[in-house]
Design a protein around this motif. Structure first.
Motif, PDB file in Angstrom:
ATOM      1  N   LYS A  11     -17.967 -32.708 -39.603  1.00  8.03           N
ATOM      2  CA  LYS A  11     -16.885 -33.482 -40.231  1.00  8.03           C
ATOM      3  C   LYS A  11     -17.473 -34.432 -41.280  1.00  8.03           C
ATOM      4  CE  LYS A  11     -12.642 -34.551 -40.649  1.00  8.03           C
ATOM      5  NZ  LYS A  11     -11.778 -33.543 -41.256  1.00  8.03           N
ATOM      6  N   ALA A  12     -18.598 -35.075 -40.942  1.00  7.03           N
ATOM      7  CA  ALA A  12     -19.215 -36.012 -41.883  1.00  7.03           C
ATOM      8  C   ALA A  12     -19.766 -35.283 -43.112  1.00  7.03           C
ATOM      9  CB  ALA A  12     -20.336 -36.791 -41.190  1.00  7.03           C
ATOM     10  N   TRP A  13     -20.064 -33.994 -42.943  1.00  9.19           N
ATOM     11  CA  TRP A  13     -20.607 -33.193 -44.055  1.00  9.19           C
ATOM     12  C   TRP A  13     -19.480 -32.540 -44.863  1.00  9.19           C
ATOM     13  CZ3 TRP A  13     -25.922 -33.118 -44.763  1.00  9.19           C
ATOM     14  CH2 TRP A  13     -26.398 -32.265 -45.745  1.00  9.19           C
ATOM     15  N   GLU A  14     -18.251 -32.598 -44.343  1.00 10.59           N
ATOM     16  CA  GLU A  14     -17.135 -31.849 -44.920  1.00 10.59           C
ATOM     17  C   GLU A  14     -16.997 -32.131 -46.415  1.00 10.59           C
ATOM     18  OE1 GLU A  14     -13.187 -31.212 -42.675  1.00 10.59           O
ATOM     19  OE2 GLU A  14     -12.773 -32.740 -44.168  1.00 10.59           O
ATOM     20  N   GLY A  15     -16.995 -31.064 -47.211  1.00  8.75           N
ATOM     21  CA  GLY A  15     -16.862 -31.188 -48.655  1.00  8.75           C
ATOM     22  C   GLY A  15     -18.190 -31.056 -49.394  1.00  8.75           C
ATOM     23  N   LEU A  16     -19.317 -31.191 -48.711  1.00  9.17           N
ATOM     24  CA  LEU A  16     -20.621 -31.056 -49.380  1.00  9.17           C
ATOM     25  C   LEU A  16     -21.036 -29.595 -49.522  1.00  9.17           C
ATOM     26  CD1 LEU A  16     -23.099 -33.801 -48.059  1.00  9.17           C
ATOM     27  CD2 LEU A  16     -22.333 -33.427 -50.396  1.00  9.17           C
ATOM     28  N   GLY A  17     -20.441 -28.714 -48.686  1.00  9.84           N
ATOM     29  CA  GLY A  17     -20.803 -27.301 -48.766  1.00  9.84           C
ATOM     30  C   GLY A  17     -22.163 -27.012 -48.134  1.00  9.84           C
ATOM     31  N   TYR A  18     -22.490 -25.737 -48.061  1.00 10.15           N
ATOM     32  CA  TYR A  18     -23.768 -25.295 -47.468  1.00 10.15           C
ATOM     33  C   TYR A  18     -24.032 -26.044 -46.162  1.00 10.15           C
ATOM     34  CZ  TYR A  18     -24.428 -23.276 -52.072  1.00 10.15           C
ATOM     35  OH  TYR A  18     -24.252 -22.577 -53.218  1.00 10.15           O
ATOM     36  N   TYR A  19     -23.142 -25.810 -45.195  1.00  9.75           N
ATOM     37  CA  TYR A  19     -23.143 -26.595 -43.955  1.00  9.75           C
ATOM     38  C   TYR A  19     -24.365 -26.370 -43.085  1.00  9.75           C
ATOM     39  CZ  TYR A  19     -18.474 -28.051 -45.095  1.00  9.75           C
ATOM     40  OH  TYR A  19     -17.410 -28.627 -45.732  1.00  9.75           O
ATOM     41  N   ARG A  20     -25.107 -25.309 -43.369  1.00  7.15           N
ATOM     42  CA  ARG A  20     -26.361 -25.116 -42.629  1.00  7.15           C
ATOM     43  C   ARG A  20     -27.239 -26.352 -42.733  1.00  7.15           C
ATOM     44  NH1 ARG A  20     -29.981 -20.232 -43.242  1.00  7.15           N
ATOM     45  NH2 ARG A  20     -30.566 -21.283 -45.143  1.00  7.15           N
ATOM     46  N   ARG A  21     -27.154 -27.030 -43.888  1.00  6.36           N
ATOM     47  CA  ARG A  21     -27.996 -28.212 -44.092  1.00  6.36           C
ATOM     48  C   ARG A  21     -27.691 -29.282 -43.043  1.00  6.36           C
ATOM     49  NH1 ARG A  21     -26.858 -29.870 -50.092  1.00  6.36           N
ATOM     50  NH2 ARG A  21     -24.766 -29.289 -49.473  1.00  6.36           N
ATOM     51  N   ALA A  22     -26.402 -29.428 -42.677  1.00  8.53           N
ATOM     52  CA  ALA A  22     -26.030 -30.444 -41.673  1.00  8.53           C
ATOM     53  C   ALA A  22     -26.639 -30.092 -40.326  1.00  8.53           C
ATOM     54  CB  ALA A  22     -24.514 -30.525 -41.570  1.00  8.53           C
ATOM     55  N   ARG A  23     -26.633 -28.810 -40.003  1.00  9.96           N
ATOM     56  CA  ARG A  23     -27.199 -28.407 -38.704  1.00  9.96           C
ATOM     57  C   ARG A  23     -28.727 -28.549 -38.714  1.00  9.96           C
ATOM     58  NH1 ARG A  23     -23.263 -24.969 -39.815  1.00  9.96           N
ATOM     59  NH2 ARG A  23     -24.545 -23.231 -40.486  1.00  9.96           N
ATOM     60  N   PHE A  24     -29.346 -28.219 -39.860  1.00 11.03           N
ATOM     61  CA  PHE A  24     -30.798 -28.420 -39.973  1.00 11.03           C
ATOM     62  C   PHE A  24     -31.147 -29.903 -39.840  1.00 11.03           C
ATOM     63  CE2 PHE A  24     -31.298 -24.368 -42.694  1.00 11.03           C
ATOM     64  CZ  PHE A  24     -31.713 -23.645 -41.598  1.00 11.03           C
ATOM     65  N   LEU A  25     -30.342 -30.727 -40.467  1.00  9.50           N
ATOM     66  CA  LEU A  25     -30.612 -32.168 -40.425  1.00  9.50           C
ATOM     67  C   LEU A  25     -30.544 -32.671 -38.991  1.00  9.50           C
ATOM     68  CD1 LEU A  25     -31.213 -34.592 -42.153  1.00  9.50           C
ATOM     69  CD2 LEU A  25     -28.801 -34.714 -42.789  1.00  9.50           C
ATOM     70  N   LYS A  26     -29.540 -32.206 -38.266  1.00  6.65           N
ATOM     71  CA  LYS A  26     -29.409 -32.634 -36.870  1.00  6.65           C
ATOM     72  C   LYS A  26     -30.616 -32.136 -36.049  1.00  6.65           C
ATOM     73  CE  LYS A  26     -26.610 -32.598 -32.783  1.00  6.65           C
ATOM     74  NZ  LYS A  26     -25.610 -31.977 -31.964  1.00  6.65           N
ATOM     75  N   ALA A  27     -31.011 -30.890 -36.272  1.00  6.86           N
ATOM     76  CA  ALA A  27     -32.144 -30.343 -35.515  1.00  6.86           C
ATOM     77  C   ALA A  27     -33.443 -31.076 -35.880  1.00  6.86           C
ATOM     78  CB  ALA A  27     -32.278 -28.846 -35.798  1.00  6.86           C
ATOM     79  N   SER A  28     -33.616 -31.410 -37.161  1.00 10.07           N
ATOM     80  CA  SER A  28     -34.807 -32.169 -37.567  1.00 10.07           C
ATOM     81  C   SER A  28     -34.786 -33.553 -36.936  1.00 10.07           C
ATOM     82  CB  SER A  28     -34.861 -32.315 -39.092  1.00 10.07           C
ATOM     83  OG  SER A  28     -35.149 -31.079 -39.683  1.00 10.07           O
ATOM     84  N   ALA A  29     -33.611 -34.170 -36.912  1.00 10.72           N
ATOM     85  CA  ALA A  29     -33.488 -35.509 -36.310  1.00 10.72           C
ATOM     86  C   ALA A  29     -33.839 -35.445 -34.830  1.00 10.72           C
ATOM     87  CB  ALA A  29     -32.073 -36.043 -36.509  1.00 10.72           C
ATOM     88  N   ALA A  30     -33.415 -34.367 -34.162  1.00  8.71           N
ATOM     89  CA  ALA A  30     -33.725 -34.230 -32.730  1.00  8.71           C
ATOM     90  C   ALA A  30     -35.236 -34.130 -32.533  1.00  8.71           C
ATOM     91  CB  ALA A  30     -33.022 -33.000 -32.169  1.00  8.71           C
ATOM     92  N   SER A  31     -35.903 -33.376 -33.415  1.00 11.22           N
ATOM     93  CA  SER A  31     -37.353 -33.236 -33.310  1.00 11.22           C
ATOM     94  C   SER A  31     -38.044 -34.592 -33.524  1.00 11.22           C
ATOM     95  CB  SER A  31     -37.837 -32.208 -34.346  1.00 11.22           C
ATOM     96  OG  SER A  31     -39.225 -32.232 -34.436  1.00 11.22           O
ATOM     97  N   VAL A  32     -37.588 -35.323 -34.548  1.00  5.20           N
ATOM     98  CA  VAL A  32     -38.208 -36.631 -34.843  1.00  5.20           C
ATOM     99  C   VAL A  32     -37.917 -37.622 -33.712  1.00  5.20           C
ATOM    100  CG1 VAL A  32     -38.127 -38.606 -36.417  1.00  5.20           C
ATOM    101  CG2 VAL A  32     -38.189 -36.285 -37.331  1.00  5.20           C
ATOM    102  N   ALA A  33     -36.682 -37.592 -33.165  1.00  7.26           N
ATOM    103  CA  ALA A  33     -36.333 -38.517 -32.075  1.00  7.26           C
ATOM    104  C   ALA A  33     -37.203 -38.237 -30.849  1.00  7.26           C
ATOM    105  CB  ALA A  33     -34.847 -38.376 -31.734  1.00  7.26           C
ATOM    106  N   ALA A  34     -37.521 -36.964 -30.631  1.00  7.95           N
ATOM    107  CA  ALA A  34     -38.289 -36.610 -29.429  1.00  7.95           C
ATOM    108  C   ALA A  34     -39.797 -36.800 -29.628  1.00  7.95           C
ATOM    109  CB  ALA A  34     -37.996 -35.153 -29.052  1.00  7.95           C
ATOM    110  N   GLU A  35     -40.287 -36.470 -30.833  1.00 14.32           N
ATOM    111  CA  GLU A  35     -41.750 -36.408 -31.007  1.00 14.32           C
ATOM    112  C   GLU A  35     -42.297 -37.323 -32.089  1.00 14.32           C
ATOM    113  OE1 GLU A  35     -42.799 -32.281 -31.563  1.00 14.32           O
ATOM    114  OE2 GLU A  35     -41.248 -31.689 -30.147  1.00 14.32           O
ATOM    115  N   GLY A  36     -41.426 -38.044 -32.778  1.00 17.48           N
ATOM    116  CA  GLY A  36     -41.880 -38.890 -33.881  1.00 17.48           C
ATOM    117  C   GLY A  36     -42.043 -38.076 -35.159  1.00 17.48           C
TER     118      GLY A  36
END
Ligand code: SF4
Length: 366
Positions: A83-108
């Motif tokens: 929803k926060a990404w809505e209108g930016l297009g190429y929504y894969r980027r939002a999912r990648f961002l979330k997955a990258s954030a999860a990696s950084v939150a877990a491992e720095g």
């Protein structure tokens, strides 16, 4: 390779950038220090892939309000992220961002370029840009803008991407000497604002040393890459409503529109229009439009059909309360129909056979 040394060739870019730099919410004030918030750089870099700066700025600000750090994003619901990404297009980027954030939150944060490149969605360019802008590593970030600028400066014939490895080696000492963050952003800025496909060489800080400018060949370097012709499909875009509910496709896990709710569509070729008078149900239409994607165009005709009762939907479709429609992440095409539903349409002169159309959207029990 007989290119002049990068540090002296590119030196005028550093003071030029300090003078002309646009204030952007993700840009650090001190270009000699590591960035105070690498997460902000990560968000901006992912948003700026395929999207213009002016479009990204308000999204970036809202995003950091809603997901202020990697942990907040990692813990967010997928629907809230889309929803926060809505209108930016190429929504894969939002999912990648979330997955990258999860990696950084877990491992720095990773401690080298190879580690950054392993974060989901970064790729060689974004990892190098992150390394330089967030961490002051001399990692050359070559995107389309940088390749264009360097190809012209160095009078590189052919596709400059074929010289990527040489260009990276050539650029590294200049990053060390002039500042990784400063020079990386200066090259990006020059490519975005001055050395555009139709360059404004009169305002360029390195015009006196530019090979393509001196040779009068800025129009030919780099050569224009011809894109494959986009295919066009012609579709009915359907808002079918009954008992306060609308029929939608729930988000798919993969593909171009993964993570997004969608209206049903039907090919106009297999559902040709017929006089509306033959249709028993009330139907509303609005003028159609062409939705443009990177390799595809869709000529869509939006229709709103109101039925007395819900039917059992076909597999992959679901009735959702209409009142919840504004809370669901939708792509641009589907947002447009959602917004049209609140406006007056017209009874069309022609429409597809609605009985056939409903059958196509319904499960086997209808
Ligand atoms: S002189 Fe012109 S072509 Fe050369 S780098 Fe500057 S803007 Fe680009």
């Amino acid at each position: 390779m007989s290119w002049p040394a990068a540090t002296s060739l590119l030196a005028p870019l550093a003071p030029w950038f300090e003078r002309v730099r646009r204030e952007l919410p993700w840009r650090a004030a001190d270009l000699d220090a590591t960035h105070p918030d690498p997460y902000a750089v990560l968000v901006s870099e992912l948003m700026l892939q395929q999207t213009q700066v002016a479009t990204v700025v308000p999204y970036f600000t809202r995003w950091l309000d809603e997901f202020p750090d990697p942990r907040a994003l990692a813990n967010a619901e997928d629907d809230a992220v889309h929803k926060a990404w809505e209108g930016l297009g190429y929504y894969r980027r939002a999912r990648f961002l979330k997955a990258s954030a999860a990696s950084v939150a877990a491992e720095g944060w990773p401690t080298d370029l190879g580690g950054l490149a392993k974060l989901p969605g970064l790729g060689p360019y974004t990892a190098a840009a992150m390394g330089a802008i967030a961490f002051q590593w001399p990692t050359p970030a070559l995107d389309g803008n940088a390749f264009r600028v360097l190809a012209r400066l160095l009078l590189i014939e052919g596709d400059p991407k074929d010289r990527a490895a040489e260009l990276r080696s050539w650029l590294t000492p200049a990053l060390e000497a002039l500042g990784p963050s400063r020079l990386t952003q200066a090259l990006m800025e020059l490519g975005a604002t001055v050395c555009t496909p139709a360059p404004a060489c009169g305002g360029c800080p390195v015009a006196d040393r530019c090979g393509a400018h001196h040779a009068g060949r800025t129009g030919a370097i780099p050569p224009v890459v011809k894109r494959a012709k986009a295919t066009t499909s012609t579709l009915w875009l359907l808002a079918i409503e009954a008992e306060g509910h609308v029929l939608l496709h729930p988000p798919a896990p993969r593909g171009l529109l993964a993570g997004l709710w969608r209206w049903p569509t039907l090919e106009a070729a297999t559902h040709p229009p017929q006089p509306t008078a033959l249709n028993p149900q009330p139907i509303t239409a609005w003028p159609g439009w062409t939705q443009v994607y990177t390799h595809r165009r869709e000529a869509v005709s939006p229709l709103h059909l109101v039925l007395a009762e819900r039917f059992t939907p076909a597999a992959g479709k679901r009735w959702m309360p209409r009142a919840e429609l504004h809370g669901l992440p939708l792509g641009k095409r589907d947002q447009r129909l959602r917004d049209l539903l609140g406006t007056a349409g017209q009874v069309p002169l022609e429409a597809p056979d609605l009985q056939v159309l409903i059958k196509a959207c319904a499960g086997p029990s209808v």
